[in-house]
Design a protein around this motif. Structure first.
Motif, PDB file in Angstrom:
ATOM      1  N   THR A 216     -14.255  46.890  21.104  1.00 33.24           N
ATOM      2  CA  THR A 216     -13.053  47.107  19.679  1.00 33.24           C
ATOM      3  C   THR A 216     -13.184  48.707  19.527  1.00 33.24           C
ATOM      4  O   THR A 216     -12.191  49.085  19.629  1.00 33.24           O
ATOM      5  N   ALA A 217     -14.235  49.169  19.749  1.00 31.85           N
ATOM      6  CA  ALA A 217     -14.366  50.614  19.076  1.00 31.85           C
ATOM      7  C   ALA A 217     -13.369  51.195  19.994  1.00 31.85           C
ATOM      8  O   ALA A 217     -13.067  52.475  19.560  1.00 31.85           O
ATOM      9  N   GLU A 218     -13.275  51.039  21.501  1.00 29.38           N
ATOM     10  CA  GLU A 218     -12.718  51.894  22.189  1.00 29.38           C
ATOM     11  C   GLU A 218     -11.232  51.501  22.312  1.00 29.38           C
ATOM     12  O   GLU A 218     -10.355  52.263  22.747  1.00 29.38           O
ATOM     13  N   LYS A 219     -10.799  50.332  21.827  1.00 32.83           N
ATOM     14  CA  LYS A 219      -9.579  50.012  21.739  1.00 32.83           C
ATOM     15  C   LYS A 219      -8.795  50.479  20.899  1.00 32.83           C
ATOM     16  O   LYS A 219      -7.519  50.665  21.176  1.00 32.83           O
ATOM     17  N   VAL A 220      -9.391  50.689  19.702  1.00 30.32           N
ATOM     18  CA  VAL A 220      -8.558  51.162  18.641  1.00 30.32           C
ATOM     19  C   VAL A 220      -8.796  52.578  18.561  1.00 30.32           C
ATOM     20  O   VAL A 220      -9.397  53.260  18.445  1.00 30.32           O
ATOM     21  N   LYS A 221      -7.482  53.300  18.193  1.00 30.10           N
ATOM     22  CA  LYS A 221      -7.259  54.633  18.048  1.00 30.10           C
ATOM     23  C   LYS A 221      -8.023  55.060  16.700  1.00 30.10           C
ATOM     24  O   LYS A 221      -7.590  54.589  15.535  1.00 30.10           O
ATOM     25  N   GLN A 222      -8.993  55.893  16.728  1.00 31.75           N
ATOM     26  CA  GLN A 222      -9.907  56.094  15.475  1.00 31.75           C
ATOM     27  C   GLN A 222      -9.584  57.574  15.080  1.00 31.75           C
ATOM     28  O   GLN A 222      -9.918  58.538  16.012  1.00 31.75           O
TER      29      GLN A 222
END
Ligand code: AMP
Length: 421
Positions: A216-222
């Motif tokens: 998830t952490a890499e799928k979402v732009k943060q």
């Protein structure tokens, strides 16, 4: 691939559907068939990959399939051991949600709180027990818990458990488990001591590993904004307006904080509602309904309340306060970018929260992009404190533009309001 094709039974499919899970994540796709066959599993996966459902779904299914006809108190047939209270609560909630049509009962125990409420539920009997190691051993030693009927055991986040010094507790717990059982072992990393421990627990396991690029952490732009505490709401208002956000879930650490954010957004004419445990179930449902229908753009929630939120097309998640437990961050941002969709997660970080940010970056193994230019970069807390003491409409225009709510009617701030955090 669908959950149905993985062999998941109807009562669980129904629950997954109501959660908005349309497709299994890679770890689920790999693990569920192995576990349904009754094999041991060694899983290398981080939080955020969907690993909770990867073990909860097959365990629920197997428990449901092999229901005992015995009358009387339920026995603990599945045990999940996890390092932190936060994770334990989240796992328990996952079992409740995915198992809501199966009749399988679970409870969660952890230390740092009185044991009375926990032992009361244990006395009534549960099928699934989710526990942190210390409290589990403690209640075992007091005779409240017996592990002799456990058929499925899960060690979750094993590397963290070892890092946190739980190795002796874990060994004592394992020694009390019946030898004939299905064992699952999850860890984000596989250093030699973890491999050695896994060998003690698992028979001849199937191995499943998901690479970090599927998290998830890499799928979402943060992105993260460094901003002082008093300027956070102003920045939030500015961003909602400037970025035309239309479906925002804002996380607040406290219930009180959530109410305060809603009030200030209201003043800025941005439709917002709060959900937290002080609100009645009816009020929460209404707030959620309004948010889903688009009537309110912003839902402000505490972590506990947000777990039940199932909204498909969230455009943004805002971490108004950074969580002190890094996993919570991953769970929060997992609310956007669900089921393959991409999302945007914005975090506000003040001076005191920088240590939390470092922990989060360590957990997700990536640096979060800092937005260096925004109207409140140099917002001085002293100015805000002075401002706060002056009735709203009588304040001098402060330096930053777009302070939000500028044109609203003058209103008195109550003493109670001024005392906020
Ligand atoms: P976990 O790695 O178990 O902590 O899960 C991370 C997040 O992904 C949680 O918020 C879950 O609710 C969500 N999730 C798990 N499986 C799925 C799925 N198949 N589809 C959509 N979201 C999921």
């Amino acid at each position: 691939m669908t959950f149905q094709q993985l062999g998941v039974i109807d009562p669980i499919l129904k629950a997954l559907d109501s959660e908005g899970y349309t497709r299994p994540t890679p770890i689920q796709e790999k693990s569920i068939p192995i576990l349904l066959k009754g094999k041991d599993l060694l899983g290398c996966a981080q939080t955020g990959t969907g690993k909770t459902a990867a073990f909860a779904i097959p365990i629920l299914q197997l428990l449901h399939k092999h229901r005992t006809q015995e009358k009387g108190k339920r026995k603990i047939r599945a045990l999940i051991v996890t390092p932190t209270r936060e994770l334990a609560i989240q796992i328990g909630e996952s079992f409740t949600v995915y198992g809501k049509f199966t009749g399988i009962r679970n409870t969660v125990i952890f230390g740092g709180v009185k044991q009375g409420a926990q032992t009361k539920i244990l006395d009534r009997g549960v099928d699934v027990l989710v526990a942190t190691p210390g409290r589990l051993l403690d209640l075992m030693q007091q005779g409240y818990i017996s592990l002799r009927d456990v058929e499925y055991s899960v060690l979750d986040e094993s590397d963290r458990m070892l890092d946190m010094g739980f190795i002796h507790d874990i060994k004592k717990i394992i020694a009390k488990l019946p030898p004939k059982r299905q064992s699952l072992f999850f860890s984000a990393t596989m250093p030699p001591d973890i491999v050695a421990l896994s060998r003690k627990i698992l028979g001849n396991p199937e191995k499943v590993s998901v690479t970090p690029d599927q998290t998830t952490a890499e799928k979402v732009k943060q992105v993260v904004y460094f901003v002082s505490k008093p300027a956070k709401t102003k920045l939030l208002i500015h961003l909602i307006k400037a970025e035309n956000m239309n479906s925002v879930l804002v996380f607040s650490r406290t219930k009180h904080g959530a109410n305060k954010i809603v009030k200030l957004l209201d003043k800025a004419k941005i439709g917002a509602e709060a959900i937290h445990s002080n609100k009645s179930q009816g009020a929460r449902q209404r707030a959620l309904g309004n948010f889903k229908s688009g009537e309110t753009k912003v839902l402000v929630a505490t972590d506990i309340a947000a777990r039940g939120i199932d909204v498909d097309d969230l455009s943004h998640v805002v971490n108004y306060d950074l969580p002190n437990i890094s996993e919570t961050y991953v769970h929060r941002i997992g609310r956007t970018g669900r089921a393959g969709a991409s999302g945007i997660a914005i975090s506000f970080c003040n001076e005191e929260e920088k240590a939390y940010l470092r922990d989060i970056e360590k957990l997700i193994n990536q640096k979060i992009e800092v937005v260096k230019e925004h109207p409140y970069v140099n917002f001085k807390p002293e100015i805000a404190a002075k401002d706060a003491a002056v009735p709203y409409g009588l304040r001098k225009k402060s330096k930053p533009a777009n302070s939000g709510g500028g044109g609203s009617r003058p209103r008195r701030r109550s003493k109670r309001h001024r005392k906020t955090d």
